[in-house]
Design a protein around this motif. Structure first.
Motif: not given
Length: 383
Positions: A120-122, A328-331, A340-342, A347-348
């Motif tokens: 996907v795009q940004a 508890s994993e990155p989205s 990016g990972k941070d 994310g909320i």
């Protein structure tokens, strides 16, 4: 408590709750039975099918009742790949699909299918040309969601469907419509959709009920064998009370969609503007996306910490999608958007409902600001 998690599930309409109870008490006959009570239940089932078909502007015979979107998505994908395996074994989907599509495709890969995950795009949306470029002579199915359940990105469904059928008329087009129905208009016919999935609890119907639209002429291999209900595609006694409840919610959602979309769009713009003005916070959704979903990250702080602090302030929001929020994993969606990972760990998601007001939004923005100030102290102490 203010509930801002409607993308996870919605509170049923009072009319839906009342209808489910009445049908459960008065029409408990098995619709497959030949006696009067069975016939009465069968009539309710037929009427429900007609109402759902009217809401989607399709034929009643194209509606298959299921237990929800996960089953509908599995039936669409697995059923199509099994039925049309002589055509090939290739699926085209995207990197941001709901787990019920994404994990189904991953499982089919283990069984020998080939899957192309289109990036996907940004902003979280795919480009039509990228989807079409992934189609080969071996492709059986293209599966693209209407609205992303996490960040609200809207996919160009009509453009994909028309272009796909013009170039590859035999390739089936499946759309997960769970987060789109009742929020954004979409014509199944004009978009050349073959298979379309819905879940009742996303538009104020009962949990455990959904449907799959199967275009006339499309054939699927059933996942559940047994009594041959639902045209042989979904064996098992139909849940008449919940199906009727879903039907009522579906009709109400379709009727209220234009007014609600306008209401949500106004609140969404205020949320986007307010969040964008908070230093250090990253807004991942777009004001041009689905009107009911707003998404942001606070890099450096785990999403669960902010979620629980907002709950202390009296606001219920979510992290990732409800199906993935306990991990508890990155989205996966935010990583696919190159956030990016941070960002992907913090994310909320805020998702709006009919009851929300401008004052609710202003109070939520105030709570986010106060929570960030508290978390700044935590971040500073961890340096």
């Amino acid at each position: 408590m203010k509930y801002f998690d409607h993308a996870a599930t919605t509170p049923p309409y009072e009319d839906v709750i009342r209808t489910v109870g009445e049908v459960m008490a008065q029409h408990f006959g098995n619709p497959s039975s030949l006696h009067r009570m069975g016939e009465d239940s069968g009539k309710l089932l037929s009427k429900a099918r007609e109402v759902c078909a009217h809401a989607l502007q399709v034929n009643p015979g194209e509606i298959v009742f299921t237990s929800g979107a996960t089953e509908s998505n599995n039936l669409a994908i697995r059923g199509a790949m099994a039925r049309y395996r002589q055509r090939g074994n290739h699926i085209v989907t995207t990197t941001v699909e709901h787990a019920s599509v994404y994990e189904t495709c991953r499982h089919l890969e283990q069984q020998g299918c080939e899957v192309t995950y289109v990036p996907v795009q940004a902003n979280g949306a795919v480009r039509v040309e990228d989807v079409l470029a992934a189609v080969t002579d071996n492709t059986v199915l293209v599966s693209v969601m209407h609205v992303n359940n996490e960040v609200g990105a809207v996919q160009p469904i009509a453009e994909i469907g028309r272009a796909l059928k013009n170039r590859h008329p035999r390739v089936l087009f499946h759309v997960d419509g769970v987060q789109g129905f009742g929020k954004l208009p979409l014509s199944i016919q004009d978009s050349r959709i073959d298979l379309y999935s819905l879940s009742a609890h996303k538009f104020r119907g009962p949990k455990g009920t959904g449907l799959l639209y199967v275009r006339e002429g499309v054939h699927l291999t059933q996942l559940l064998t047994g009594g041959g209900q639902e045209g042989g595609l979904r064996s098992g006694t139909e849940n008449i009370p919940y199906i009727v409840g879903m039907t009522k919610a579906m009709r109400m959602a379709a009727e209220r969609q234009p007014a609600l979309a306008s209401h949500w769009s106004k609140l969404s713009r205020e949320l986007h503007e307010g969040l964008a003005g908070l230093p250090g916070l990253v807004v991942n959704s777009s004001p041009d996306g689905a009107p009911h979903i707003v998404h942001f990250s606070y890099p450096g702080i785990k999403a669960e910490a902010m979620l629980h602090m907002l709950e202390e302030e009296g606001f219920l929001v979510s992290t990732q999608s409800a199906c993935s929020s306990k991990r508890s994993e990155p989205s996966r969606v935010l990583l696919a958007m190159q956030k990016g990972k941070d960002c992907s760990l913090s994310g909320i998601r805020i998702s709006l409902g009919e009851e929300h007001t401008e004052e609710d939004v202003r109070q939520l923005l105030g709570a986010v600001k106060r929570t960030m100030e508290r978390l700044q102290i935590v971040k500073g102490g961890n340096r």
